[in-house]
Enzyme design. Sequence first.
Site, PDB file in Angstrom:
ATOM      1  N   CYS A 168      24.802  22.638  22.872  1.00 49.60           N
ATOM      2  CA  CYS A 168      24.467  21.444  22.128  1.00 49.60           C
ATOM      3  C   CYS A 168      25.753  20.660  21.933  1.00 49.60           C
ATOM      4  O   CYS A 168      26.705  21.184  21.363  1.00 49.60           O
ATOM      5  CB  CYS A 168      23.862  21.845  20.792  1.00 49.60           C
ATOM      6  SG  CYS A 168      23.623  20.456  19.706  1.00 49.60           S
ATOM      7  N   ASN A 223      18.436  25.505  25.340  1.00 48.14           N
ATOM      8  CA  ASN A 223      16.968  25.488  25.351  1.00 48.14           C
ATOM      9  C   ASN A 223      16.430  26.891  25.064  1.00 48.14           C
ATOM     10  O   ASN A 223      17.137  27.873  25.217  1.00 48.14           O
ATOM     11  CB  ASN A 223      16.472  25.090  26.742  1.00 48.14           C
ATOM     12  CG  ASN A 223      16.915  23.702  27.142  1.00 48.14           C
ATOM     13  OD1 ASN A 223      17.994  23.518  27.693  1.00 48.14           O
ATOM     14  ND2 ASN A 223      16.102  22.715  26.851  1.00 48.14           N
ATOM     15  N   ASP A 253      19.031  20.195  31.876  1.00 44.22           N
ATOM     16  CA  ASP A 253      19.380  20.263  30.445  1.00 44.22           C
ATOM     17  C   ASP A 253      20.388  21.392  30.208  1.00 44.22           C
ATOM     18  O   ASP A 253      21.320  21.260  29.413  1.00 44.22           O
ATOM     19  CB  ASP A 253      18.106  20.515  29.615  1.00 44.22           C
ATOM     20  CG  ASP A 253      18.228  20.019  28.181  1.00 44.22           C
ATOM     21  OD1 ASP A 253      19.321  19.577  27.797  1.00 44.22           O
ATOM     22  OD2 ASP A 253      17.226  20.082  27.442  1.00 44.22           O
ATOM     23  N   HIS A 305       9.279  20.499  24.016  1.00 43.91           N
ATOM     24  CA  HIS A 305      10.618  20.836  24.513  1.00 43.91           C
ATOM     25  C   HIS A 305      11.442  21.331  23.326  1.00 43.91           C
ATOM     26  O   HIS A 305      11.846  20.538  22.476  1.00 43.91           O
ATOM     27  CB  HIS A 305      11.225  19.551  25.122  1.00 43.91           C
ATOM     28  CG  HIS A 305      12.636  19.649  25.577  1.00 43.91           C
ATOM     29  ND1 HIS A 305      12.980  19.695  26.913  1.00 43.91           N
ATOM     30  CD2 HIS A 305      13.816  19.687  24.901  1.00 43.91           C
ATOM     31  CE1 HIS A 305      14.299  19.757  27.036  1.00 43.91           C
ATOM     32  NE2 HIS A 305      14.834  19.746  25.812  1.00 43.91           N
TER      33      HIS A 305
HETATM   34 ZN    ZN Z   1      16.873  19.359  25.585  1.00 51.19          ZN
END
Ligand code: ZN
Length: 308
Positions: A243, A252, A17, A210
Site C-alpha cells: 500500500c 490484495n 495491482d 476488490h
Molecule cells: Zn487494489
Amino acid sequence: MANYPAQVSIREVGPRDGLQNESVWVPTEQKIELINALANTGLKRIEAVSFVHPKAIPQMRDAAEVVAGIERAPGVSYSAIVPNAAGANRAVAAGMDEVEIFMSASESHNRKNVRMAVAESLGAAQQVARILGEAKMPFDAVISTAFGCPYEGDVPVERVMWVAEKLLELSPKPVRITLGDTTGMANPRLVDRIVGEFQDKFPDVTLSLHFHNTRGSGLANVLAGLQRGVTYFDSSLGGLGGCPYAPGATGNITTEDLVNMLHDMGIQTGIDLEKLLECARLAQSFVGHELPSQVLKAGPRTRLTPFH
Ligand code: ZN
C-alpha cells in the site's frame, strides 16, 4: 442458514495491482512467465498490466511489451487498467480483452491519485468510454476508496452510490461495477450495508468486490459479499503488493487463500489450487521476499499430514 453462490469468478490482479505496489522491478520476461503460468491454472480473468504514464508507475513501463509477449490462452480474458484516453488508446492498440477504468469515491484520494476532481474524472471517463466503445472493448468501472478513504476516513454510502450512478450513465455502459477497498478499511458489516444498498439501487448491475487485506479483514469481507450473493472478486496471488500510503502494509487478498476457502465451502472457482501455489512460489522468487499468503505456508486444507 446463509445462502452461498455455487460458483465464483476470480479476477487475478497480482500482475498489475500486486506488482505495481512492490518496490522491486520485475523484468518483462518474468512478468510474461508469471501471466502465462496463471493462465494455466484455470483462472479465466487476469488483470495483466496498467497503461499509466511510465513516470507515475515505473513498474508498468513495459506494459505493451508484456501484453505482446504473453501467450493468449483460449477462454482467458486479459485486462488492463487505464486512467485516461491515452491509456485507453494504448489498451486498444495492445488488443486487450477487457479494460478497467477507475475513480475514487472520495475527492482527496482522487486528487492525490489522478490529480483531478471526481467530476473531472467523470468527464474523462466518458471520453475513455467512447474510445472503448468504438473498439468494442468491454470495460469494468472500479470505484476506489468505496469503503473508506485514507485521507477522509468514512466515505458516505450515498457518495458511493452517486459515483456508481454516474458511471452507469456512461455510454456505452460498463459491463460491471467494482467496489474497491483500496487501503483495507472495510469490515464485514460495512460490506453488507454497501452491497445491500447497491443491489437495491441497481438490481440489474453486475457487482464485483476488490478487497485489500491491509488489516486482516479481507476474507471476512469476502464472506459478507458472498452472503449477499456477490460472485465476482479480485485477488492477487501470494497476496502480492502493498500500500503506497502505509509502508510495510500487505496488499490484495491472497488468491490461493480465497480459492482454498471457497473450495472448502463447496463453492467452485474452476482453479487448480496446486498450480496456483506454484505460481505464488514463482512470484515470491521474482520479488525476492516472503509473500503474506497463508496457504503458501501451511498448504491447502485438502493436503493431509502423513500420520506415523
Ligand atoms: Zn487494489
